[in-house]
Scaffold this motif. Sequence first.
Motif, PDB file in Angstrom:
ATOM      1  N   CYS A 101       0.867  -1.170  -0.069  1.00 16.44           N
ATOM      2  CA  CYS A 101      -0.053   0.208   0.066  1.00 16.44           C
ATOM      3  C   CYS A 101       0.820   1.230  -0.090  1.00 16.44           C
ATOM      4  O   CYS A 101       1.599   1.429   0.885  1.00 16.44           O
ATOM      5  N   VAL A 102       0.944   1.983  -1.137  1.00 14.78           N
ATOM      6  CA  VAL A 102       1.923   3.082  -1.206  1.00 14.78           C
ATOM      7  C   VAL A 102       1.424   4.408  -0.473  1.00 14.78           C
ATOM      8  O   VAL A 102       2.078   5.137  -0.169  1.00 14.78           O
ATOM      9  N   THR A 103       0.025   4.071  -0.053  1.00 17.44           N
ATOM     10  CA  THR A 103      -0.207   5.442   0.544  1.00 17.44           C
ATOM     11  C   THR A 103      -0.180   5.301   2.000  1.00 17.44           C
ATOM     12  O   THR A 103       0.093   6.336   2.702  1.00 17.44           O
ATOM     13  N   PHE A 104      -0.582   4.100   2.523  1.00  9.50           N
ATOM     14  CA  PHE A 104      -0.525   4.202   4.114  1.00  9.50           C
ATOM     15  C   PHE A 104       0.527   3.228   4.707  1.00  9.50           C
ATOM     16  O   PHE A 104       0.736   3.415   6.154  1.00  9.50           O
ATOM     17  N   ASN A 105       1.346   2.387   4.018  1.00 12.35           N
ATOM     18  CA  ASN A 105       2.394   1.764   4.781  1.00 12.35           C
ATOM     19  C   ASN A 105       3.574   2.169   3.953  1.00 12.35           C
ATOM     20  O   ASN A 105       4.110   1.462   3.164  1.00 12.35           O
ATOM     21  N   HIS A 106       4.180   2.870   5.049  1.00 17.12           N
ATOM     22  CA  HIS A 106       5.859   3.247   4.342  1.00 17.12           C
ATOM     23  C   HIS A 106       6.904   2.471   4.909  1.00 17.12           C
ATOM     24  O   HIS A 106       8.067   2.554   4.404  1.00 17.12           O
ATOM     25  N   ASP A 107       6.431   1.461   5.836  1.00 13.58           N
ATOM     26  CA  ASP A 107       7.474   0.602   6.400  1.00 13.58           C
ATOM     27  C   ASP A 107       7.632  -0.653   5.337  1.00 13.58           C
ATOM     28  O   ASP A 107       8.880  -0.815   5.082  1.00 13.58           O
ATOM     29  N   ASN A 108       6.530  -1.202   4.801  1.00 14.03           N
ATOM     30  CA  ASN A 108       6.902  -2.190   3.942  1.00 14.03           C
ATOM     31  C   ASN A 108       6.496  -1.792   2.447  1.00 14.03           C
ATOM     32  O   ASN A 108       5.323  -2.451   1.827  1.00 14.03           O
TER      33      ASN A 108
END
Lengths: 593, 306
Positions: B217-224
């Motif tokens: 999820c490029v919008t809400f998960n910047h960890d994975n």
Amino acid sequence: MSVNGLDFTIGIGGAAGQGIATPGNILARMFGRRGLHLYAYNAYQSIIRGGHILLSIRIRDQEVHSHGDGIDMLLCLNQDTMDRHLNILKPGSWVIYNADKVEPGELPEGVLACPMPVGELAEGSKNKLIQNTISLGVMMSVLGADFGVLQEALEQAFGRKGAAVVEENVKMARAGYDHAAANFESFPTPLPEGEKPLAMWTGNSALAMGGAAAGVKFYCAYPMSPSTGVLHWFANHAHELGIMVRQVEDEIGVANMAIGAAHSGCRAMCATSGGGFALMTEAIGAASMMEIPVVYINVMRAGPSTGVPTKTEQGDLWQALGASQGDFERFIVAPVNCLDAYNTVPEIFNLVDKAQCPGIIISDLLISEGTFNVDPDLVDLQPEINRGDFLVDPSPNGTYLRYKDTESGISPRVVPGYEGFVHTVATDEHDEDGVIISDEFTHPHKRRKSVEKRARKFQGVVADVPAPSLEGPADAEVTLLGWGSTYGVIKEAIEILAEQGVVANQLPIKWIAPLHGDVVEDILSSAKKVILVENNHSGQFARYLRSETGYSPDGHIRKYDGEPFMPHHVVEGVLELMKTEESIYVPYQEIIV
Amino acid sequence: MSVAERTDPLLGIDLARAPESAKDFKGKVNPDWCKGCGDFGVLNSLQRALFELELKPHEILAVSGIGCSSNLPGYLNAYGMHTLHGRSLPFATGAKLGNHELTVIATGGDGDGYGIGGNHLMHTARRNLNLTYLVMNNQIYGLTTGQISPTSRPEMKTKSTPFGNLEYPINPITSAIMNGATYVARGYSADPKHLVELIKGGIQHQGFSLIDVFSPCVTFNHDNDFAFFKPRIKKLEDEGHDTQDWKAACEKAMAWGDEIYIGLFITNDRPSLDSMEMVLQDGPPLARRELGLSKEQGKKLIGRMM
Ligand SMILES: Cc1ncc(C[n+]2csc(CCOP(=O)(O)OP(=O)(O)O)c2C)c(N)n1
Ligand code: SF4
Ligand SMILES: [Mg+2]
């Protein structure tokens, strides 16, 4: 025995694990084969061993509509039964007990004691259940029935267990029979015989069989009393009738799996009780939104929460009315007795198929777990099956629209697997083509159109649902109103009232939604006095009636102790409410189980 | 029912002929996913797999729950069922049992399948009905705008865990293996070629297949995100993994460091539910059978009630 012919109730009391069901079943079958009518109600608790069970089997030589007002012959399989119920026996009734184990206590006047010397009669048999068989012999002798009838029934009941078991049971029954003939006073007139043999079933088996007759090809459930009998019936008949039967991980899974099967084109059904029904509710709205016909059965038990698992109540009316979020249309029906439960299933399937929406059947423990006789010729094994606009060539001129906005609101239905009709159904609000409008495409006019379309198709089918009608004399002093399973007990109460010079009639309500509120209001507002009888505390139907019609009955008879109404409860309530200013009467339950 | 040969005006495809390219599996509307969302890669891979298996749109039923990923059936030219959050598997199970000739594919997200629908996954795995379940695992709740999911890493800060996630994540691969799934794979949405093969294998497998797909999820998960996965992803095939060895499979599935494995973890040929269920052995799918009781059946039932 009443003056009107045979009317006799046998009570068998004991603890769970004492094998009450077997003599109960044997008696029921025997009476049925003799053409006698039967209504058996089992008062029990949610344990496998111990506790107290009282099975009452009422037999009549005419149709029987309730478990009656008392016990004429009490079989005590343990001391507890004697201690609890001896006091309700009236003069002229019998009490049968194992003289080796049970102390009779002080017998009320006129009660005939039939002590069975079980040890002596059993000649050292180690079979703990042998007293049940001996007592069957005693009862048959007292009732003045031929031993051959009992022998045949025992052969049928134990045949599967082999000749030795049959032989032992026949021998013991004979011993009991002969002992009683020599020692106990029996019926002045022998047990009569009806016109023709009657079949036997329970409400749960009637619901299941009604489903099979309606064409149910998919049934799934998660066990929950008192609905589990439906699952057991389907499981037993799955292979024979070609029905997919699954026990699922929970009721959420059940409710959605049934929709999945229905979407593939099957008639699909599931049953549960209130707790499971609570878990099913999101799915019911989904069936409405996706326009997939499915039938849900809620067999009510006393709630809230886990409640009283083995006791009856009419407490889930508002749960059914409010099942699932949103504003949508569905059928709700409360069958009035066992045969009606059978007939209701094909009826509601035709309706939900026509309107492409969910349907809810409300049964209760009284109907579902009760054992009844039925004239086999009254069981319509090939009821009408009408699937509505299902798999008729839906679009001769262009793209198939699953949710086509037609005048009737009914969109011709095609299910997966057919070439050229590919579409998506959605629980999100969608347009005619199934494309969802609820995200970025939302359009108030489209939403309004969809809501109106779904409501319209239901309105078009309302006329297919019969309006309720009055039973009994038109100019009655009092009109008794009830819904679902109270039908029978009210009917009998009216007969007793008539004997006492009170003219009463009944307005039984079977279809809850649609209700035909205008018809109901017309009938009730021209009645002299209206008393609503329901098996709950707060008057759930009274509230619903007021919300649909503005009408409020003059009086209420309510019971919420877990036990069903007996006819005299209703009779006393009517007499009381006719002479006082009180508006609510709550009968006292004298048989404590 | 007679079905005339005709063209779908929206798609411009002749519906009665076999698809000529993966594009023929494109649905009526274009995905409304965020630009760069991992789910595009999954959708494309699914379309290609269906095409390569020479399936026709009407033979397929795609069933989803609710979530960004669960919008997938609407973007696919096939029968679709966009159902309730967490419930795709019961719906899919019912539909497959009702018509076992359909190719039934369940799709959804990690919240949908491993959170709210977790109980169904456990039981669908052991039930081993011939279904394929594609989970777009972005380790976040996308549609509800970014809360932790059952696969979010410990300490992850999201809208619902501003101080960091205290709960340990579920491992869908080991869970599915333990629950008796007979085909368990993991794909990566940025490696569509590899994913297509996993999906094809899952559809061809006779039994329940779980394909968990890293679908960032490029919008809400910047960890994975893709940058996290790219250097870490390793393929089981390249390690000579034995798909019959469930212990090795679990060990590989647990790896979550410099190396994270994708590929087929286990497969076995335990008979599927539909192959064992008596009621499905003869005759057409249940949905096409005659309704009601025959005279003979009715007579028998009444006979037993006497
Ligand atoms: C019963 C219910 N609870 C909550 C929601 C709200 N909801 C919609 S999608 C979603 C989570 C989505 O996460 P995931 O399944 O991982 O899908 P993603 O959007 O990440 O693809 C939630 C909580 C709902 N629709 N229904
Ligand atoms: S929010 Fe995340 S999961 Fe949802 S579409 Fe956007 S990128 Fe994809
Ligand atoms: Mg997610």
